[in-house]
Design a protein around this motif. Structure first.
Motif, PDB file in Angstrom:
ATOM      1  N   THR A   1       3.855  10.453  -0.946  1.00 29.35           N
ATOM      2  CA  THR A   1       3.777  10.855  -1.874  1.00 29.35           C
ATOM      3  C   THR A   1       2.847  12.359  -1.258  1.00 29.35           C
ATOM      4  OG1 THR A   1       2.039  10.790  -3.391  1.00 29.35           O
ATOM      5  CG2 THR A   1       4.675  10.503  -3.801  1.00 29.35           C
ATOM      6  N   VAL A   2       3.546  13.263  -1.439  1.00 29.93           N
ATOM      7  CA  VAL A   2       2.195  14.594  -1.255  1.00 29.93           C
ATOM      8  C   VAL A   2       1.873  15.962  -1.863  1.00 29.93           C
ATOM      9  CG1 VAL A   2       3.953  14.827   1.055  1.00 29.93           C
ATOM     10  CG2 VAL A   2       4.324  16.281  -0.557  1.00 29.93           C
ATOM     11  N   VAL A   3       0.630  16.076  -1.772  1.00 28.64           N
ATOM     12  CA  VAL A   3       0.420  17.228  -2.791  1.00 28.64           C
ATOM     13  C   VAL A   3      -0.577  18.804  -2.123  1.00 28.64           C
ATOM     14  CG1 VAL A   3      -2.369  16.093  -3.261  1.00 28.64           C
ATOM     15  CG2 VAL A   3      -1.156  17.706  -4.720  1.00 28.64           C
ATOM     16  N   SER A   4      -0.092  19.272  -2.047  1.00 32.17           N
ATOM     17  CA  SER A   4      -1.146  20.285  -1.094  1.00 32.17           C
ATOM     18  C   SER A   4      -2.101  20.850  -1.715  1.00 32.17           C
ATOM     19  CB  SER A   4      -0.605  21.404  -1.199  1.00 32.17           C
ATOM     20  OG  SER A   4      -0.696  22.514  -0.622  1.00 32.17           O
ATOM     21  N   TYR A   5      -3.616  20.942  -1.514  1.00 28.71           N
ATOM     22  CA  TYR A   5      -4.896  21.477  -2.868  1.00 28.71           C
ATOM     23  C   TYR A   5      -4.925  23.041  -1.637  1.00 28.71           C
ATOM     24  CZ  TYR A   5      -5.649  17.170  -4.874  1.00 28.71           C
ATOM     25  OH  TYR A   5      -5.123  16.148  -5.981  1.00 28.71           O
ATOM     26  N   GLY A   6      -4.291  23.464  -0.722  1.00 36.47           N
ATOM     27  CA  GLY A   6      -4.356  24.819  -0.108  1.00 36.47           C
ATOM     28  C   GLY A   6      -6.303  24.545   0.376  1.00 36.47           C
TER      29      GLY A   6
ATOM     30  N   VAL B   1       0.951  -1.022   0.007  1.00 38.34           N
ATOM     31  CA  VAL B   1      -0.068   0.103  -0.018  1.00 38.34           C
ATOM     32  C   VAL B   1       0.834   1.258  -0.151  1.00 38.34           C
ATOM     33  CG1 VAL B   1      -1.750   1.035   1.262  1.00 38.34           C
ATOM     34  CG2 VAL B   1      -2.303  -1.426   1.225  1.00 38.34           C
ATOM     35  N   LYS B   2       0.510   1.692  -0.667  1.00 40.18           N
ATOM     36  CA  LYS B   2       1.132   3.462  -1.144  1.00 40.18           C
ATOM     37  C   LYS B   2       0.259   4.294  -0.525  1.00 40.18           C
ATOM     38  CE  LYS B   2       4.359   1.747  -4.505  1.00 40.18           C
ATOM     39  NZ  LYS B   2       4.552   2.386  -5.928  1.00 40.18           N
ATOM     40  N   VAL B   3       0.678   6.001   0.232  1.00 38.39           N
ATOM     41  CA  VAL B   3       0.300   6.610   0.429  1.00 38.39           C
ATOM     42  C   VAL B   3      -0.366   7.987   0.133  1.00 38.39           C
ATOM     43  CG1 VAL B   3      -1.201   7.805   2.344  1.00 38.39           C
ATOM     44  CG2 VAL B   3      -1.150   5.542   2.199  1.00 38.39           C
ATOM     45  N   GLN B   4      -0.886   8.924  -1.146  1.00 35.84           N
ATOM     46  CA  GLN B   4      -1.014  10.124  -0.997  1.00 35.84           C
ATOM     47  C   GLN B   4      -1.344  11.166  -0.195  1.00 35.84           C
ATOM     48  OE1 GLN B   4      -3.696  12.286  -3.642  1.00 35.84           O
ATOM     49  NE2 GLN B   4      -1.384  12.508  -5.325  1.00 35.84           N
ATOM     50  N   ILE B   5      -0.597  11.508   0.024  1.00 34.12           N
ATOM     51  CA  ILE B   5      -1.097  12.704   1.476  1.00 34.12           C
ATOM     52  C   ILE B   5      -1.556  14.183   0.423  1.00 34.12           C
ATOM     53  CG2 ILE B   5       0.009  13.794   3.756  1.00 34.12           C
ATOM     54  CD1 ILE B   5       2.253  12.148   3.514  1.00 34.12           C
ATOM     55  N   GLN B   6      -2.395  14.170   1.108  1.00 34.03           N
ATOM     56  CA  GLN B   6      -3.268  15.235   0.891  1.00 34.03           C
ATOM     57  C   GLN B   6      -3.164  16.998   1.376  1.00 34.03           C
ATOM     58  OE1 GLN B   6      -6.716  14.364  -0.905  1.00 34.03           O
ATOM     59  NE2 GLN B   6      -5.846  13.407  -2.934  1.00 34.03           N
ATOM     60  N   GLY B   7      -2.301  17.761   1.655  1.00 38.83           N
ATOM     61  CA  GLY B   7      -2.908  19.126   2.529  1.00 38.83           C
ATOM     62  C   GLY B   7      -3.705  20.401   2.673  1.00 38.83           C
ATOM     63  N   HIS B   8      -4.341  20.330   3.422  1.00 35.76           N
ATOM     64  CA  HIS B   8      -5.797  21.193   3.411  1.00 35.76           C
ATOM     65  C   HIS B   8      -5.414  22.425   4.397  1.00 35.76           C
ATOM     66  CE1 HIS B   8      -7.450  18.583   0.347  1.00 35.76           C
ATOM     67  NE2 HIS B   8      -7.203  17.835   0.942  1.00 35.76           N
ATOM     68  N   THR B   9      -5.868  23.756   3.739  1.00 39.29           N
ATOM     69  CA  THR B   9      -6.612  24.513   5.189  1.00 39.29           C
ATOM     70  C   THR B   9      -8.135  25.293   4.753  1.00 39.29           C
ATOM     71  OG1 THR B   9      -5.706  25.824   2.723  1.00 39.29           O
ATOM     72  CG2 THR B   9      -4.082  24.952   4.326  1.00 39.29           C
ATOM     73  N   ASP B  10      -7.968  26.075   5.921  1.00 37.42           N
ATOM     74  CA  ASP B  10      -9.398  26.572   5.446  1.00 37.42           C
ATOM     75  C   ASP B  10      -9.359  27.965   4.877  1.00 37.42           C
ATOM     76  OD1 ASP B  10      -8.071  29.233   6.888  1.00 37.42           O
ATOM     77  OD2 ASP B  10      -8.341  28.250   8.669  1.00 37.42           O
ATOM     78  N   GLU B  11      -9.933  28.850   4.232  1.00 41.17           N
ATOM     79  CA  GLU B  11     -10.285  30.033   3.417  1.00 41.17           C
ATOM     80  C   GLU B  11      -9.953  31.047   3.619  1.00 41.17           C
ATOM     81  OE1 GLU B  11     -13.937  32.012   4.372  1.00 41.17           O
ATOM     82  OE2 GLU B  11     -13.874  30.098   3.373  1.00 41.17           O
ATOM     83  N   ARG B  12      -8.945  30.963   4.807  1.00 44.37           N
ATOM     84  CA  ARG B  12      -8.361  32.863   5.119  1.00 44.37           C
ATOM     85  C   ARG B  12      -6.762  32.332   4.853  1.00 44.37           C
ATOM     86  NH1 ARG B  12      -9.697  32.117  11.471  1.00 44.37           N
ATOM     87  NH2 ARG B  12      -8.680  29.975  10.530  1.00 44.37           N
ATOM     88  N   GLY B  13      -6.886  33.416   3.914  1.00 44.03           N
ATOM     89  CA  GLY B  13      -5.261  33.492   3.456  1.00 44.03           C
ATOM     90  C   GLY B  13      -5.289  34.190   1.939  1.00 44.03           C
TER      91      GLY B  13
ATOM     92  N   ASP C   1       1.160  22.546   1.598  1.00 43.03           N
ATOM     93  CA  ASP C   1       2.565  21.532   1.723  1.00 43.03           C
ATOM     94  C   ASP C   1       3.116  21.444   2.398  1.00 43.03           C
ATOM     95  OD1 ASP C   1       4.106  20.558  -0.670  1.00 43.03           O
ATOM     96  OD2 ASP C   1       5.342  22.175   0.254  1.00 43.03           O
ATOM     97  N   ARG C   2       3.662  22.554   3.289  1.00 40.58           N
ATOM     98  CA  ARG C   2       4.116  22.052   4.822  1.00 40.58           C
ATOM     99  C   ARG C   2       3.229  21.259   5.910  1.00 40.58           C
ATOM    100  NH1 ARG C   2       4.054  27.196   4.964  1.00 40.58           N
ATOM    101  NH2 ARG C   2       3.084  28.076   6.129  1.00 40.58           N
ATOM    102  N   ARG C   3       1.944  21.019   5.674  1.00 40.47           N
ATOM    103  CA  ARG C   3       1.208  20.341   6.690  1.00 40.47           C
ATOM    104  C   ARG C   3       1.360  18.626   5.824  1.00 40.47           C
ATOM    105  NH1 ARG C   3      -4.173  23.499   7.272  1.00 40.47           N
ATOM    106  NH2 ARG C   3      -3.309  25.192   9.268  1.00 40.47           N
ATOM    107  N   ALA C   4       1.625  18.640   4.280  1.00 39.51           N
ATOM    108  CA  ALA C   4       1.206  17.537   3.843  1.00 39.51           C
ATOM    109  C   ALA C   4       2.522  17.030   4.181  1.00 39.51           C
ATOM    110  CB  ALA C   4       0.821  17.703   2.798  1.00 39.51           C
ATOM    111  N   ASN C   5       3.998  18.228   4.124  1.00 40.55           N
ATOM    112  CA  ASN C   5       5.410  16.826   4.545  1.00 40.55           C
ATOM    113  C   ASN C   5       5.576  16.890   5.869  1.00 40.55           C
ATOM    114  OD1 ASN C   5       6.992  17.312   2.267  1.00 40.55           O
ATOM    115  ND2 ASN C   5       5.732  18.897   1.763  1.00 40.55           N
TER     116      ASN C   5
END
Length: 171
Positions: A129-134, A86-98, A108-112
């Motif tokens: 692996t990591v990806v950021s969706y903000g 099993v492999k995992v892609q880690i997706q980093g998300h944020t709230d709408e502010r900023g 990206d920092r969260r996923a890392n």
């Protein structure tokens, strides 16, 4: 001369709709949607991984893992150690502010941070692996602390083997 040839071709190809016989058009075959297989069969052990994987949440503007997040990740580590394919892609998300750029960097920092924690606990970095969706894929809509706290997260896409995959976002 070229103009004369082009004009002749246009006139030679011009025909009325009634002059064209539609005989070679195959019948359209339709199948019920349930008969069309577009998904790969998900192995049972991958379904188990997806069903038991946990999201992690972050504080406002933070990328530091808190005790609850570390406990959830420890459970995820145990699952990953049981299933080395099993492999995992880690997706980093944020709230709408900023700003968009700020939120993509924070995601990206969260996923890392999650990747580093999992790797430090013994999960091979090549499986992560990591990806950021903000702010682009909110879990909850709204402009209040309740929605924001649900959107400050890391989620996972679980894949296995070389070809198959299943999205699993967790409990």
């Amino acid at each position: 001369m070229t103009l004369l040839i082009a004009f002749s071709l246009i006139l030679g190809c011009a025909c009325r709709k009634s002059d064209v016989a539609i005989t070679d058009v195959p019948d359209v075959v339709t199948a019920p949607v349930e008969d069309i297989k577009t998904e790969v069969e998900v192995p049972d052990h991958v379904k188990t991984v997806v069903a038991n994987f946990s999201r992690v949440y972050f504080d406002t503007d933070g990328d530091t893992l808190n005790a609850d997040s570390k406990a959830a990740l420890d459970d995820n580590v145990a699952i990953l150690q049981e299933h080395p394919d099993v492999k995992v892609q880690i997706q980093g998300h944020t709230d709408e502010r900023g700003t968009t750029d700020y939120n993509l960097a924070l995601g990206d920092r969260r996923a890392n941070a999650v990747k580093e924690y999992l790797a430090g606990a013994g999960v091979g970095p090549s499986r992560l692996t990591v990806v950021s969706y903000g702010e682009e894929l909110p879990a909850a809509n709204g402009s209040n602390e309740r929605a924001w706290s649900q959107n400050r997260r890391a989620e996972f896409v679980v894949t296995w083997g070389g070809e198959g995959g299943v999205q699993g976002t967790t409990k």
